[in-house]
Design an enzyme around this catalytic site. Structure first.
Site, PDB file in Angstrom:
ATOM      1  N   MET A  62       0.922  -1.311   0.132  1.00 33.28           N
ATOM      2  CA  MET A  62      -0.136   0.013  -0.017  1.00 33.28           C
ATOM      3  C   MET A  62       1.054   1.342   0.042  1.00 33.28           C
ATOM      4  SD  MET A  62       0.353   1.343   3.413  1.00 33.28           S
ATOM      5  CE  MET A  62      -1.515   2.151   3.738  1.00 33.28           C
ATOM      6  N   TYR A  63       2.466   1.186   0.417  1.00 33.19           N
ATOM      7  CA  TYR A  63       2.982   2.473   0.095  1.00 33.19           C
ATOM      8  C   TYR A  63       2.995   2.994  -1.248  1.00 33.19           C
ATOM      9  CZ  TYR A  63       4.969   0.617   4.539  1.00 33.19           C
ATOM     10  OH  TYR A  63       5.324   0.150   5.909  1.00 33.19           O
ATOM     11  N   ALA A  64       2.426   4.296  -1.214  1.00 37.44           N
ATOM     12  CA  ALA A  64       2.473   5.012  -2.549  1.00 37.44           C
ATOM     13  C   ALA A  64       1.616   4.310  -3.493  1.00 37.44           C
ATOM     14  CB  ALA A  64       3.761   5.467  -3.022  1.00 37.44           C
TER      15      ALA A  64
END
Length: 340
Positions: A62-64
């Site tokens: 889910m990071y960026a």
């Protein structure tokens, strides 16, 4: 760099791990505030970490919105074999009803997506990012166990679980003969010591590695924040109170950190991270950086040895208030041998 066992496994990980949440997301809130680093900047950060002996690199799907994994996969390149690569799943990654959570359907798809973005055929440590109250733990563990047997995952772990939730997963693994979590990734700092009540004791008892994120309390313990209101206005902490910090208590902690830092002739962040690493049960501290100088400072924390007096002062500044049933169980025991 020093290394410690990854829980009860035979694998070893660096006591400082590289967190990559600062990679990607330029122009997209909140990732532009957290980091927004492009591929060139991310490559420099990764190079400094690996040259400093770091072998545990952590990310999440889910990071960026997945861009972080994509950047990391490209910059690692042939260096992939030199790292213990960790990523996570759980958070929504699309509009579909099944593109979130820990169902067999999504575990299988999310893993394939991460493998593609990271340009690898296996994940060394695949972690659930939170607890899914809708999916039976046996279903999640079964899907993860299948992937382990297929060679797509080496070890599994969990992040942000309460002690009872972790115990539930561990029990299901033992009863079903399924792959078992070897680690937990949790928030821990001098300003946030909640895991000392239940979560950390469970990890020690069950031989889980504890991987700590935000050891600087989201930047509050860098020494850049003062009671007079001065702060680094460009920092993430100045724009969001995450993780939550009680400022009155935290300023006392910063004062204690400064005193210890002055005695050792080092920066405040190094002392804050060294304190975390000195706590029983802690395996690694995960640190991120937006600038190379930040990472160089934090990597040095692994070599800072705090004295007993340092630890006592810091512990007193950030000690948790007594809670039930802890204060009952820590009282003089009635099980002492009878005298006479």
């Amino acid at each position: 760099m020093q290394y410690d066992q990854l829980g009860a496994t035979g694998a070893f990980v660096s006591r400082i791990a590289l967190g990559t949440m600062t990679f990607g997301g330029a122009g997209t809130p909140p990732w532009n505030v957290i980091g927004g680093l492009d591929e060139k900047a991310a490559d420099e950060i990764v190079g400094i970490a690996l040259d400093g002996g770091v072998n545990l690199v952590d990310t999440a799907d889910m990071y960026a919105g997945g861009e972080c994994e994509e950047i990391l996969g490209r910059v690692l390149g042939p260096r992939r074999r030199d790292v213990v690569l960790a990523t996570k799943l759980f958070v929504r990654m699309g509009k579909g009803p099944n593109q979130v959570g820990l169902s067999r359907l999504w575990v299988t798809q999310a893993l394939e997506d991460s493998l593609r973005r990271l340009r690898t055929d296996h994940i060394d440590l695949y972690q659930i990012h939170s607890f899914d109250p809708l999916t039976p733990v046996e279903e999640t563990l079964g899907a993860l166990d299948d992937a382990v047997r297929q060679g797509k995952i080496r070890y599994i772990g969990a992040s942000n679980l309460a002690a009872w939730q972790m115990a539930k997963y561990l029990g299901a693994s033992d009863l079903g003969g399924l792959s078992r979590f070897v680690s937990q990734q949790v928030y821990y700092s001098l300003a946030g010591r909640d895991i000392e009540r239940e979560i950390l004791p469970l990890a020690v008892d069950r031989k889980l590695a504890t991987l700590v994120y935000s050891p600087l309390a989201g930047g509050f313990l860098t020494g850049k924040f003062d009671r007079d209101g001065s702060s680094d206005e460009q920092s993430r902490r100045a724009q969001a109170n995450n993780p939550p910090v009680d400022p009155d208590r935290a300023y006392d902690i910063v004062d204690a950190l400064r005193a210890v830092a002055e005695r050792h002739g080092v920066g405040v962040p190094r002392v804050a991270i060294a304190w975390v690493l000195a706590q029983p049960g802690v395996t690694s501290a995960i640190v991120g950086a937006r600038r190379p100088g930040q990472l160089t400072e934090t990597l040095a924390a692994a070599d800072l040895e705090l004295t007993a007096e340092d630890l006592r002062e810091l512990d007193e500044a950030g000690a948790l208030p007594p809670s039930y049933p802890g204060y009952v169980q820590s009282a003089p025991s009635n099980r002492l041998p009878l005298q006479g």
